[in-house]
Motif scaffolding. Sequence first.
Motif, PDB file in Angstrom:
ATOM      1  N   GLU A   8       9.264 -11.120  47.392  1.00 29.82           N
ATOM      2  CA  GLU A   8       7.662 -11.361  46.794  1.00 29.82           C
ATOM      3  C   GLU A   8       8.517 -11.915  44.884  1.00 29.82           C
ATOM      4  N   ILE A   9       9.043 -11.855  44.775  1.00 28.82           N
ATOM      5  CA  ILE A   9       9.667 -11.446  43.701  1.00 28.82           C
ATOM      6  C   ILE A   9      10.649 -13.538  43.769  1.00 28.82           C
ATOM      7  N   VAL A  10      10.343 -13.675  44.259  1.00 26.70           N
ATOM      8  CA  VAL A  10      10.603 -15.622  44.912  1.00 26.70           C
ATOM      9  C   VAL A  10       9.242 -15.843  44.578  1.00 26.70           C
ATOM     10  N   MET A  11       8.332 -15.163  45.226  1.00 20.06           N
ATOM     11  CA  MET A  11       7.393 -15.996  45.451  1.00 20.06           C
ATOM     12  C   MET A  11       6.918 -16.367  43.998  1.00 20.06           C
ATOM     13  N   ARG A  12       6.828 -14.824  43.266  1.00 20.45           N
ATOM     14  CA  ARG A  12       5.199 -14.920  42.091  1.00 20.45           C
ATOM     15  C   ARG A  12       6.721 -15.670  41.195  1.00 20.45           C
ATOM     16  N   THR A  13       8.499 -15.763  41.265  1.00 15.39           N
ATOM     17  CA  THR A  13       8.585 -16.327  39.934  1.00 15.39           C
ATOM     18  C   THR A  13       8.653 -17.390  40.293  1.00 15.39           C
ATOM     19  N   GLY A  14       8.755 -18.247  41.388  1.00 15.67           N
ATOM     20  CA  GLY A  14       9.206 -19.701  41.898  1.00 15.67           C
ATOM     21  C   GLY A  14      10.683 -19.751  41.237  1.00 15.67           C
ATOM     22  N   THR A  15      11.644 -19.153  41.558  1.00 16.09           N
ATOM     23  CA  THR A  15      12.937 -19.410  41.278  1.00 16.09           C
ATOM     24  C   THR A  15      13.426 -19.091  42.969  1.00 16.09           C
ATOM     25  N   ALA A  16      14.696 -19.897  43.217  1.00 16.11           N
ATOM     26  CA  ALA A  16      15.329 -19.444  44.313  1.00 16.11           C
ATOM     27  C   ALA A  16      16.140 -19.031  43.814  1.00 16.11           C
ATOM     28  N   ARG A  17      17.171 -18.179  44.393  1.00 15.59           N
ATOM     29  CA  ARG A  17      17.572 -17.013  44.805  1.00 15.59           C
ATOM     30  C   ARG A  17      18.660 -17.217  45.500  1.00 15.59           C
ATOM     31  N   LEU A  18      20.013 -18.105  45.044  1.00 17.22           N
ATOM     32  CA  LEU A  18      20.712 -18.812  45.574  1.00 17.22           C
ATOM     33  C   LEU A  18      22.331 -18.287  46.093  1.00 17.22           C
ATOM     34  N   HIS A  19      22.904 -17.513  46.975  1.00 13.10           N
ATOM     35  CA  HIS A  19      24.869 -17.320  46.695  1.00 13.10           C
ATOM     36  C   HIS A  19      24.430 -16.211  46.983  1.00 13.10           C
ATOM     37  N   ALA A  20      23.295 -15.288  47.308  1.00 13.84           N
ATOM     38  CA  ALA A  20      23.456 -13.433  47.414  1.00 13.84           C
ATOM     39  C   ALA A  20      24.092 -12.711  48.223  1.00 13.84           C
ATOM     40  N   GLU A  21      24.496 -12.097  48.184  1.00 12.30           N
ATOM     41  CA  GLU A  21      24.975 -11.069  49.043  1.00 12.30           C
ATOM     42  C   GLU A  21      25.024  -9.519  49.369  1.00 12.30           C
ATOM     43  N   THR A  22      24.146  -9.024  50.561  1.00 11.88           N
ATOM     44  CA  THR A  22      24.131  -8.169  50.417  1.00 11.88           C
ATOM     45  C   THR A  22      25.365  -7.191  52.096  1.00 11.88           C
ATOM     46  N   THR A  23      24.885  -5.720  52.195  1.00 18.14           N
ATOM     47  CA  THR A  23      25.216  -5.226  52.820  1.00 18.14           C
ATOM     48  C   THR A  23      24.316  -4.192  54.115  1.00 18.14           C
ATOM     49  N   TYR A  24      24.111  -3.896  55.189  1.00 18.36           N
ATOM     50  CA  TYR A  24      23.306  -3.414  55.972  1.00 18.36           C
ATOM     51  C   TYR A  24      23.804  -2.719  56.996  1.00 18.36           C
ATOM     52  N   ARG A  25      23.407  -2.103  57.497  1.00 17.08           N
ATOM     53  CA  ARG A  25      23.827  -1.234  58.680  1.00 17.08           C
ATOM     54  C   ARG A  25      23.448  -1.689  59.359  1.00 17.08           C
ATOM     55  N   ASN A  26      23.879  -2.284  60.512  1.00 19.96           N
ATOM     56  CA  ASN A  26      23.396  -3.045  61.866  1.00 19.96           C
ATOM     57  C   ASN A  26      22.856  -1.535  62.864  1.00 19.96           C
ATOM     58  N   ALA A  27      21.785  -2.442  63.652  1.00 17.11           N
ATOM     59  CA  ALA A  27      21.534  -0.682  65.021  1.00 17.11           C
ATOM     60  C   ALA A  27      22.318  -0.307  65.441  1.00 17.11           C
ATOM     61  N   ASP A  28      23.953  -0.830  65.615  1.00 15.94           N
ATOM     62  CA  ASP A  28      24.895  -0.165  66.351  1.00 15.94           C
ATOM     63  C   ASP A  28      25.132   1.125  64.913  1.00 15.94           C
ATOM     64  N   GLY A  29      24.768   0.909  63.804  1.00 19.39           N
ATOM     65  CA  GLY A  29      25.245   1.359  62.464  1.00 19.39           C
ATOM     66  C   GLY A  29      26.329   0.489  62.167  1.00 19.39           C
ATOM     67  N   ALA A  30      27.092  -0.455  62.621  1.00 16.88           N
ATOM     68  CA  ALA A  30      27.828  -0.867  61.916  1.00 16.88           C
ATOM     69  C   ALA A  30      27.429  -1.715  60.508  1.00 16.88           C
ATOM     70  N   VAL A  31      28.626  -1.360  59.485  1.00 11.87           N
ATOM     71  CA  VAL A  31      27.977  -1.674  58.203  1.00 11.87           C
ATOM     72  C   VAL A  31      28.359  -3.803  58.225  1.00 11.87           C
ATOM     73  N   GLN A  32      27.146  -4.910  57.908  1.00 11.41           N
ATOM     74  CA  GLN A  32      27.353  -5.673  57.964  1.00 11.41           C
ATOM     75  C   GLN A  32      27.517  -6.748  56.453  1.00 11.41           C
ATOM     76  N   THR A  33      27.337  -7.068  56.828  1.00 13.59           N
ATOM     77  CA  THR A  33      27.621  -7.918  55.124  1.00 13.59           C
ATOM     78  C   THR A  33      27.084  -9.683  55.236  1.00 13.59           C
ATOM     79  N   LEU A  34      25.684  -9.992  54.742  1.00 12.10           N
ATOM     80  CA  LEU A  34      25.490 -10.909  54.293  1.00 12.10           C
ATOM     81  C   LEU A  34      24.996 -11.716  53.234  1.00 12.10           C
ATOM     82  N   SER A  35      25.231 -13.660  53.568  1.00 11.32           N
ATOM     83  CA  SER A  35      25.128 -14.020  52.462  1.00 11.32           C
ATOM     84  C   SER A  35      23.917 -14.812  52.674  1.00 11.32           C
ATOM     85  N   PHE A  36      23.062 -14.877  51.379  1.00  8.82           N
ATOM     86  CA  PHE A  36      22.084 -15.452  51.369  1.00  8.82           C
ATOM     87  C   PHE A  36      21.325 -16.835  50.638  1.00  8.82           C
ATOM     88  N   SER A  37      20.248 -16.757  50.621  1.00  7.12           N
ATOM     89  CA  SER A  37      19.648 -17.828  49.123  1.00  7.12           C
ATOM     90  C   SER A  37      18.213 -18.426  49.959  1.00  7.12           C
TER      91      SER A  37
END
Length: 173
Positions: A23-52
């Motif tokens: 929604e932020i990218v849509m509203r601002t029209g600004t790209a978000r490049l090379h961001a990184e986040t962690t989350y727990r997958n369905a098995d409960g393991a922590v995974q790290t995602l890189s995204f743009s």
Amino acid sequence: VGKTDAELPWPEAESAVYRTDDEIVMRTGTARLHAETTYRNADGAVQTLSFSKVPLHNDAGQTTGVIGIYADVTEHKQLAAGIAHEINTPTQFISDNIRFLQDNFSTMLDVIDKYAAQLDPDTAPQSWDERRESIRTTLESLDYSFLRTEIPLAIEESLEGLDRVSTIIGAMK
């Protein structure tokens, strides 16, 4: 492909984060490049995602959607942590050895200075016994026999540590 972040298989809390991000990218029209986040997958393991995420524009220049690209970089992060640990160990003992050498360098100079003073023509004359006793006292006070053994070992260990770091870096290449 063709799914929104909210439709991907991660827990509700994470899908809300990604939906908000879109929604932020849509509203601002600004790209978000090379961001990184962690989350727990369905098995409960922590995974790290890189995204743009980049906004999609129509012919009129209006933002009409978002394209997101994700990469699971969990293994890369673990590999980087392992490499950092492998480099840190020899670096630590190299550092300890250099500090030891730094702390004791002036001590070794005291011995050399004592000998040099014996050659100074302006020094008051001393008998051989006085000179020998002066140097012996200096060597004992500096724990010369300890330094005589430990300084070469510190240098050897440091060189071995540098070889280990060099080997690790070569393996990474």
